[in-house]
Design an enzyme around this catalytic site. Sequence first.
Site, PDB file in Angstrom:
ATOM      1  N   LYS A 148       0.852  -1.201   0.000  1.00  0.00           N
ATOM      2  CA  LYS A 148       0.000   0.000   0.000  1.00  0.00           C
ATOM      3  C   LYS A 148       0.876   1.235   0.000  1.00  0.00           C
ATOM      4  O   LYS A 148       1.771   1.367   0.851  1.00  0.00           O
ATOM      5  CB  LYS A 148      -0.879   0.026   1.242  1.00  0.00           C
ATOM      6  CG  LYS A 148      -1.904  -1.086   1.259  1.00  0.00           C
ATOM      7  CD  LYS A 148      -3.310  -0.532   1.298  1.00  0.00           C
ATOM      8  CE  LYS A 148      -4.324  -1.661   1.301  1.00  0.00           C
ATOM      9  NZ  LYS A 148      -5.522  -1.313   0.533  1.00  0.00           N
ATOM     10  N   ASP A 177      -0.481  -0.394  -4.497  1.00  0.00           N
ATOM     11  CA  ASP A 177      -1.870   0.040  -4.437  1.00  0.00           C
ATOM     12  C   ASP A 177      -1.953   1.396  -3.756  1.00  0.00           C
ATOM     13  O   ASP A 177      -1.703   1.521  -2.565  1.00  0.00           O
ATOM     14  CB  ASP A 177      -2.725  -0.989  -3.673  1.00  0.00           C
ATOM     15  CG  ASP A 177      -4.212  -0.705  -3.825  1.00  0.00           C
ATOM     16  OD1 ASP A 177      -4.577   0.352  -4.376  1.00  0.00           O
ATOM     17  OD2 ASP A 177      -5.027  -1.552  -3.387  1.00  0.00           O
ATOM     18  N   GLU A 203      -1.976   0.222  -8.752  1.00  0.00           N
ATOM     19  CA  GLU A 203      -3.429   0.133  -8.627  1.00  0.00           C
ATOM     20  C   GLU A 203      -4.025   1.475  -8.203  1.00  0.00           C
ATOM     21  O   GLU A 203      -3.577   2.076  -7.228  1.00  0.00           O
ATOM     22  CB  GLU A 203      -3.739  -0.942  -7.568  1.00  0.00           C
ATOM     23  CG  GLU A 203      -5.120  -1.499  -7.585  1.00  0.00           C
ATOM     24  CD  GLU A 203      -5.171  -2.758  -6.697  1.00  0.00           C
ATOM     25  OE1 GLU A 203      -4.323  -3.659  -6.844  1.00  0.00           O
ATOM     26  OE2 GLU A 203      -6.081  -2.826  -5.858  1.00  0.00           O
ATOM     27  N   ASP A 231      -9.414  -0.315  -9.508  1.00  0.00           N
ATOM     28  CA  ASP A 231     -10.072  -1.039  -8.428  1.00  0.00           C
ATOM     29  C   ASP A 231     -11.294  -0.228  -7.955  1.00  0.00           C
ATOM     30  O   ASP A 231     -12.429  -0.557  -8.304  1.00  0.00           O
ATOM     31  CB  ASP A 231      -9.073  -1.282  -7.290  1.00  0.00           C
ATOM     32  CG  ASP A 231      -9.650  -2.115  -6.166  1.00  0.00           C
ATOM     33  OD1 ASP A 231     -10.761  -2.641  -6.316  1.00  0.00           O
ATOM     34  OD2 ASP A 231      -8.997  -2.250  -5.105  1.00  0.00           O
ATOM     35  N   LYS A 255     -13.842  -7.748  -8.180  1.00  0.00           N
ATOM     36  CA  LYS A 255     -14.346  -8.366  -6.956  1.00  0.00           C
ATOM     37  C   LYS A 255     -15.656  -9.037  -7.340  1.00  0.00           C
ATOM     38  O   LYS A 255     -16.705  -8.381  -7.401  1.00  0.00           O
ATOM     39  CB  LYS A 255     -14.575  -7.290  -5.874  1.00  0.00           C
ATOM     40  CG  LYS A 255     -13.290  -6.609  -5.404  1.00  0.00           C
ATOM     41  CD  LYS A 255     -13.619  -5.464  -4.460  1.00  0.00           C
ATOM     42  CE  LYS A 255     -12.403  -4.991  -3.678  1.00  0.00           C
ATOM     43  NZ  LYS A 255     -11.287  -4.511  -4.509  1.00  0.00           N
TER      44      LYS A 255
HETATM   45 MG    MG Z   1      -7.048  -1.860  -4.365  1.00  0.00          MG
END
Ligand code: MG
Length: 345
Positions: A148, A177, A203, A231, A255
Amino acid sequence: MNYRLQFRPYALPFRAPVRTAHGLWKIREGLLVRLEDAAGGVGYGEVAPVPAFGPETVAEDAAMLRTLGESPDAARLSTVPVTLGCLRNGLRAASRTQQPTKQAAKPGDGEGGRPSYLAVAALLPAGKTALAEIGPKGDAGFRIFKWKVGVDDAADEMGLLDDLCAALPGGAKLRLDANGAWDRRRAEQWLDRCAERPVEFVEQPILPSVRGAEDLLLGLAADYPTPIALDESLVGENEIHRWLEAGWPGVFVVKPSLLGDVPGTMARLADARASVVFSSALETAVGAQSALWTAFGWPGESRALGFGVWPLFADARFDGPVAGPFVQWEDVKRINPEAAWTALD
Ligand code: MG
């Protein structure tokens, strides 16, 4: 033919709060649904909207379920509006009509042409603590490491990037991300940095709510060699369709639990030869089983799954199989939705 429809709400504390763009997320709320057909066949599904992602709420889903009544037929079930995609998803799973798409298109050792296992990305903590985790996770067999970014000071994070790259096992890659934390200039700096480094993709550099986000993201994808993944931009199937139509050249983080029409959406992604990463919506093992079912049926290239989330809940009865570097198809089949349902009694 009428079903017997039941549902049970849940509110499950995470073992550790999840950091999101909207603050800390401590309790996962959702619904499990159970459908029993006239022949006594039983199916389970999960309804698990993500509050930070979209407008659908668990309260709306529960209200709709009450409207459907205790013994709806298939036609009545199909009246759930497309705006309640997570509910449609859960009901489809429970009515056991969910089929993996194009399952025969891909050679593999698993039954029905499925692979027998899929790789999983290792989750690294944000900041400097990530560095100490690469060694042990690499030894365990992970080759994709998700880190992250956009959490701490950008200069510190960029400095750390080189340390992390140096610590990677041979052939391994980082997946960054940003969760939409950057503006255009910051995103360009990072993408410059990533160009010659082992970065699989970046991301969601920019939030979808930023003015002109779509053009900005398309521009970044065109200007830099490191792929960009969407995302937060992909709340449900409508957004996936929109980005397919826009010719998005990067990665789609899907997802499956958030899609109202899983087979239809997967077929469109497959027709477009899209690059897809399957990801957890931090659902229980019930929804995760359907989501992984979809991932194992995907005919395209298999990128490491974003399912390295377990153990996830304070109450382990709702967890899926503990995350190793691979998820086995046998373990996905072994998930027992009835156990989670019973645990809510
Ligand atoms: Mg993500």
